[in-house]
Design an enzyme around this catalytic site. Structure first.
Site, PDB file in Angstrom:
ATOM      1  N   SER A 155      -0.548  27.018  32.057  1.00  0.00           N
ATOM      2  CA  SER A 155      -0.299  27.306  33.960  1.00  0.00           C
ATOM      3  C   SER A 155      -0.889  26.049  33.758  1.00  0.00           C
ATOM      4  O   SER A 155      -0.254  25.049  33.907  1.00  0.00           O
ATOM      5  CB  SER A 155      -1.760  28.144  34.192  1.00  0.00           C
ATOM      6  OG  SER A 155      -2.294  28.338  35.599  1.00  0.00           O
ATOM      7  N   TYR A 214     -11.063  28.087  33.601  1.00  0.00           N
ATOM      8  CA  TYR A 214      -9.659  28.240  33.391  1.00  0.00           C
ATOM      9  C   TYR A 214      -8.439  27.390  33.733  1.00  0.00           C
ATOM     10  O   TYR A 214      -8.252  26.747  32.619  1.00  0.00           O
ATOM     11  CB  TYR A 214      -8.845  28.720  34.698  1.00  0.00           C
ATOM     12  CG  TYR A 214      -7.641  29.946  34.327  1.00  0.00           C
ATOM     13  CD1 TYR A 214      -7.235  31.266  33.544  1.00  0.00           C
ATOM     14  CD2 TYR A 214      -6.665  29.284  34.999  1.00  0.00           C
ATOM     15  CE1 TYR A 214      -6.324  31.533  33.575  1.00  0.00           C
ATOM     16  CE2 TYR A 214      -5.308  29.638  35.153  1.00  0.00           C
ATOM     17  CZ  TYR A 214      -5.225  30.651  34.533  1.00  0.00           C
ATOM     18  OH  TYR A 214      -4.040  31.247  33.863  1.00  0.00           O
ATOM     19  N   SER A 253      -9.270  25.212  30.105  1.00  0.00           N
ATOM     20  CA  SER A 253      -8.745  25.936  28.881  1.00  0.00           C
ATOM     21  C   SER A 253      -6.868  25.977  28.751  1.00  0.00           C
ATOM     22  O   SER A 253      -6.494  25.846  27.856  1.00  0.00           O
ATOM     23  CB  SER A 253      -8.757  27.310  28.797  1.00  0.00           C
ATOM     24  OG  SER A 253      -8.217  28.022  29.563  1.00  0.00           O
TER      25      SER A 253
HETATM   26  P1  NAP Z   1      -3.081  40.115  33.011  1.00  0.00           P
HETATM   27  O1  NAP Z   1      -2.108  41.373  33.306  1.00  0.00           O
HETATM   28  O2  NAP Z   1      -4.380  40.294  33.239  1.00  0.00           O
HETATM   29  O3  NAP Z   1      -2.663  40.278  30.951  1.00  0.00           O
HETATM   30  C1  NAP Z   1      -3.393  40.288  29.811  1.00  0.00           C
HETATM   31  C2  NAP Z   1      -3.879  41.063  28.881  1.00  0.00           C
HETATM   32  O4  NAP Z   1      -4.195  39.860  27.706  1.00  0.00           O
HETATM   33  C3  NAP Z   1      -4.458  42.462  29.363  1.00  0.00           C
HETATM   34  O5  NAP Z   1      -3.506  43.359  28.774  1.00  0.00           O
HETATM   35  C4  NAP Z   1      -5.693  41.846  28.758  1.00  0.00           C
HETATM   36  O6  NAP Z   1      -6.241  43.273  27.992  1.00  0.00           O
HETATM   37  C5  NAP Z   1      -5.347  41.202  27.733  1.00  0.00           C
HETATM   38  N1  NAP Z   1      -6.288  40.345  26.921  1.00  0.00           N
HETATM   39  C6  NAP Z   1      -7.300  39.933  27.638  1.00  0.00           C
HETATM   40  N2  NAP Z   1      -8.246  39.016  26.568  1.00  0.00           N
HETATM   41  C7  NAP Z   1      -8.063  39.623  25.552  1.00  0.00           C
HETATM   42  C8  NAP Z   1      -8.373  39.362  23.859  1.00  0.00           C
HETATM   43  N3  NAP Z   1      -9.633  38.567  23.954  1.00  0.00           N
HETATM   44  N4  NAP Z   1      -7.772  39.304  23.160  1.00  0.00           N
HETATM   45  C9  NAP Z   1      -6.843  40.202  23.191  1.00  0.00           C
HETATM   46  N5  NAP Z   1      -5.784  40.100  24.531  1.00  0.00           N
HETATM   47  C10 NAP Z   1      -6.539  40.098  25.217  1.00  0.00           C
HETATM   48  O7  NAP Z   1      -2.552  38.952  32.562  1.00  0.00           O
HETATM   49  P2  NAP Z   1      -1.061  38.051  33.299  1.00  0.00           P
HETATM   50  O8  NAP Z   1      -1.191  37.593  34.931  1.00  0.00           O
HETATM   51  O9  NAP Z   1      -0.123  39.559  32.564  1.00  0.00           O
HETATM   52  O10 NAP Z   1      -1.499  36.254  32.940  1.00  0.00           O
HETATM   53  C11 NAP Z   1      -0.605  36.692  31.343  1.00  0.00           C
HETATM   54  C12 NAP Z   1      -0.828  34.880  30.922  1.00  0.00           C
HETATM   55  O11 NAP Z   1      -0.267  34.010  32.259  1.00  0.00           O
HETATM   56  C13 NAP Z   1      -2.233  34.450  30.871  1.00  0.00           C
HETATM   57  O12 NAP Z   1      -2.089  33.701  29.696  1.00  0.00           O
HETATM   58  C14 NAP Z   1      -2.326  34.324  32.350  1.00  0.00           C
HETATM   59  O13 NAP Z   1      -3.103  32.399  32.060  1.00  0.00           O
HETATM   60  C15 NAP Z   1      -0.853  32.550  32.146  1.00  0.00           C
HETATM   61  N6  NAP Z   1      -0.618  33.222  33.663  1.00  0.00           N
HETATM   62  C16 NAP Z   1      -0.788  33.754  34.756  1.00  0.00           C
HETATM   63  C17 NAP Z   1      -0.331  34.050  35.995  1.00  0.00           C
HETATM   64  C18 NAP Z   1      -0.430  34.402  36.798  1.00  0.00           C
HETATM   65  O14 NAP Z   1       0.536  34.657  38.159  1.00  0.00           O
HETATM   66  N7  NAP Z   1      -0.340  35.951  36.231  1.00  0.00           N
HETATM   67  C19 NAP Z   1       0.195  32.758  36.149  1.00  0.00           C
HETATM   68  C20 NAP Z   1       0.185  31.486  35.045  1.00  0.00           C
HETATM   69  C21 NAP Z   1      -0.570  31.462  33.992  1.00  0.00           C
HETATM   70  P3  NAP Z   1      -6.947  43.771  29.571  1.00  0.00           P
HETATM   71  O15 NAP Z   1      -6.609  44.333  30.657  1.00  0.00           O
HETATM   72  O16 NAP Z   1      -8.020  45.211  28.702  1.00  0.00           O
HETATM   73  O17 NAP Z   1      -8.001  43.365  29.882  1.00  0.00           O
END
Ligand code: NAP
Length: 247
Positions: free
Chosen positions: A142, A155, A158
């Site tokens: 990120s 965060y 990490s």
């Molecule tokens: P999200 O919508 O919250 O999706 C994350 C997925 O990971 C969810 O399905 C969640 O399951 C699953 N998960 C959580 N803990 C887990 C575990 N211990 N083992 C296996 N699966 C697990 O997040 P996102 O926004 O798509 O983000 C995806 C990645 O991109 C993350 O690493 C995030 O830090 C990074 N990111 C996102 C953004 C943004 O703007 N969205 C920006 C920078 C970086 P549950 O639904 O059951 O919790």
């Protein structure tokens, strides 16, 4: 010829959000995708959606921070497909709070899923990639891991850790033709950010030179590039997909 024809690709945290977007794009490019996420119901729904569109997919419910579960699943995948070409470490969580008040349990949880989960999945997959002397690992970091953010010390640490981990793994695995890169998304339009008030979103967008939020597709496109032969001379890098937010 599709860019990921016949590749076996594991994507963690891919029942929804960015992970599902990456899985969908990989499947469109000809890969057999393996969804890994916490709960069976979400995994089944995601796999069904992909199959409905004629794609090749399967899934497993698992916690990326549980090394025994991950070892067992990766072994099963390798035994079935005889190879694992691509791993995307995408599963990630937030537990935000100001540093002074942050609970140790919130620190530990974020470190365990984001950083330790990336380590575990990479460690468990690399033996199979080494056997075949080929592989691409993509870690979703990120921009917060590069610039920090008030209220997100856990965060940010990490994600910064993932960037440093990516470089070390790239150096260790390069001689075996396994490339390890990271993608650092900026402010991406997801279910989570769709809930934010319009003025807050506009405020964020103003800070971005390209003047808009990114899409899940923007991240997935970069992940296709890093998994494909088009990036065969790129390893140990972190590619920012952030509309120019940090330069
Ligand atoms: P999200 O919508 O919250 O999706 C994350 C997925 O990971 C969810 O399905 C969640 O399951 C699953 N998960 C959580 N803990 C887990 C575990 N211990 N083992 C296996 N699966 C697990 O997040 P996102 O926004 O798509 O983000 C995806 C990645 O991109 C993350 O690493 C995030 O830090 C990074 N990111 C996102 C953004 C943004 O703007 N969205 C920006 C920078 C970086 P549950 O639904 O059951 O919790």
């Amino acid at each position: 010829m599709k860019r990921l024809e016949d590749k076996i690709a594991i994507i963690t945290g891919s029942a929804r959000g960015i992970g599902f977007g990456i899985a969908e794009k990989y499947a469109k490019e000809g890969a057999h995708v393996i969804i890994i996420d916490l709960f069976a119901e979400g995994v089944e729904t995601a796999v069904a959606k992909l199959k409905e569109n004629g794609f090749s997919a399967e899934g497993f419910a698992a916690d990326v921070s549980n090394s025994e579960q991950i070892a067992e699943i990766f072994k099963e995948i390798f035994n079935t497909h005889k190879k694992i070409d691509i791993l995307v470490n995408n599963a990630g969580i937030t537990r935000d709070g100001l540093l002074m008040k942050m609970k140790e349990s919130d620190w530990d949880m974020v470190m365990n899923v984001n950083l330790k989960g990336t380590f575990i999945c990479t460690q468990k997959v690399c033996r199979y990639m080494m056997k075949k002397r080929v592989g691409a690992i993509i870690n979703i970091a990120s921009v917060i891991g590069l610039m920090g953010n008030a209220g997100q010390a856990n965060y940010a640490a990490s994600k910064g850790g993932i960037i440093a981990f990516t470089k070390s793994a790239a150096k260790e695995f390069a001689s075996r033709n396994i490339r390890v890169n990271a993608v650092a998304p900026g402010f991406i339009e997801t279910e989570m950010t769709k809930k934010l008030p319009e003025d807050v979103v506009e405020g964020y967008a103003k800070a971005i030179p390209l003047n808009k939020m990114g899409s899940i597709e923007n991240i997935a496109d970069c992940c296709v590039f890093l998994a494909s032969d088009e990036s065969s001379y790129i390893t140990g890098q972190t590619i920012q997909v952030d509309g120019g937010l940090i330069m």
